[in-house]
Design an enzyme around this catalytic site. Structure first.
Site, short mmCIF file in Angstrom:
data_model
loop_
_atom_site.label_atom_id
_atom_site.label_comp_id
_atom_site.label_asym_id
_atom_site.label_seq_id
_atom_site.Cartn_x
_atom_site.Cartn_y
_atom_site.Cartn_z
N ASP A 75 6.74 3.09 16.98
CA ASP A 75 6.32 4.78 16.60
C ASP A 75 4.34 4.77 16.86
O ASP A 75 4.64 3.68 16.12
CB ASP A 75 6.56 5.48 14.99
N GLU A 129 7.03 4.08 11.00
CA GLU A 129 6.38 3.29 10.33
C GLU A 129 4.45 4.93 9.21
O GLU A 129 4.47 3.76 8.55
CB GLU A 129 6.06 1.79 10.30
#
Length: 356
Positions: A75, A129
């Protein structure tokens, strides 16, 4: 739509970085990139691949004496007019180029092209994350399948500009609330303005002296900052509530409990709600696999100023380091970019380490 992660792209960490950057994957929107990574790795006969949510796990099963982890998150933070990627000479620009699709690309490149490493390797390509810890893909794996995290050493390919960054800071978010009495703005003396009371909270923040501490030769600097403020009812109403969100980045010699106690001391007299927390990680440079990897880089390690999943492995007793091609000072910035030479050098060093 054909998978952009072709065997030719997987063989080239630079082309692979660009291919990953060009799949939009802001936190919570990792399905497309996880699908592409899973499909690419399932074509590799030397890997056992499984998926939990939008986290893809690939493992070698070669019977080696030691197992290592290479991990990168899929991400990014929200796009800021920096998507898709562009290349200008030896620089690649775009959201995630530094944090951390260039590092993730190196791990994915090695997973696909290094079938006979001297260690067994577990590769993690994981979701969420960049947001609150409860959504982190490695946390979810640890909750559901903790045996998958087991290893003798871990490398998180976070941006470090090609050096080892040891340990990491802890992070804690909290809401500091002020309260007052609502009234008509034409009769303000009948009320008590909660937004005005926030001035004292902001003064404490602006006067705050960040602590610095040296651990194993690595200097960690703490930081306490307001990151958002909310308040107000209407244009003709004295507000009776205001909320300041603060973020505390603390050195790894503090526990989460000590960090919370420090926040409550700084904001004594105010209501505080802890909304998110993750512990730091001590450097752990004395562990043999870490010392071996550090010697291969030939560079002096530095402190990791930021939180990474190194902390997750450290909590399990697994030594872990941060190492990746991106510049951490460019993380989350609109002008985020990565030097192509750094991608090449990082891929070559990690390949030499795995090959022995």
């Amino acid at each position: 739509m054909p998978n952009p992660l072709t065997p030719q792209v997987l063989a080239d960490p630079i082309a692979l970085t660009r291919a990953l950057v060009d799949i939009e994957s802001v936190s919570g929107n990792e399905k497309e990139i996880a699908d592409a990574v899973q499909e690419a790795l399932e074509a590799c006969a030397h890997l056992r691949v499984e998926r939990i949510g939008h986290t893809v796990i690939a493992r070698t099963e070669l019977g080696r004496e030691q197992r290592v982890v290479l991990a990168g998150h899929l991400d990014t933070v929200p796009i800021a007019d920096n998507f898709p990627s562009t290349v200008d000479g030896k620089i690649m620009w775009g959201c995630g180029t530094s944090d951390m699709k260039s590092g993730t690309a190196i791990a994915l490149h090695l997973a696909a092209t290094c079938p006979d490493p001297r260690y067994d390797v577990t590769y993690f390509f994981y979701e969420c994350e960049e947001v609150e810890a409860v959504r982190n893909g490695l946390k979810i794996v640890g909750d559901l399948r903790p045996e998958l995290l087991e290893a003798d050493f871990a490398v998180l390919l976070e941006p470090t500009y090609g050096i080892v960054e040891a340990g990491c800071q802890g992070t804690m978010r909290a809401r500091v609330r002020t309260s007052g009495v609502r009234a008509h703005a034409a009769r303000s003396w009948l009320g008590d303005n909660a937004i005005h009371k926030a001035g004292e909270v902001l003064r404490r923040l602006s006067d705050y002296q960040a602590r610095e501490v040296e651990i194993d030769g690595c200097r960690y600097r703490e930081g306490l900052n307001a990151v958002s403020i909310k308040g107000g009812v209407a244009g003709n109403v004295i507000p009776d509530a205001c909320e300041i969100e603060v973020n505390f980045r603390f050195a790894p010699d503090r526990s989460e409990e000590q960090a919370e106690a420090h926040l409550r001391e700084v904001f004594g007299g105010y209501e505080i709600e802890i909304t998110d927390s993750a512990p730091g990680a001590l450097p752990g440079l004395s562990a043999p696999p870490a010392a071996e990897f550090l010697a291969l880089t030939g560079a002096t390690p530095a402190a990791k100023l930021g939180w990474t999943d190194v902390a997750r492995f450290a909590a399990l007793g697994i030594p872990a380091l941060n190492f990746g091609p991106g510049d951490p000072n460019l993380a989350h910035k609109p002008d985020e970019h990565v030097e192509i030479d750094k991608i090449e050098a990082g891929a070559e060093l990690l390949r030499r380490w795995l090959a022995g």
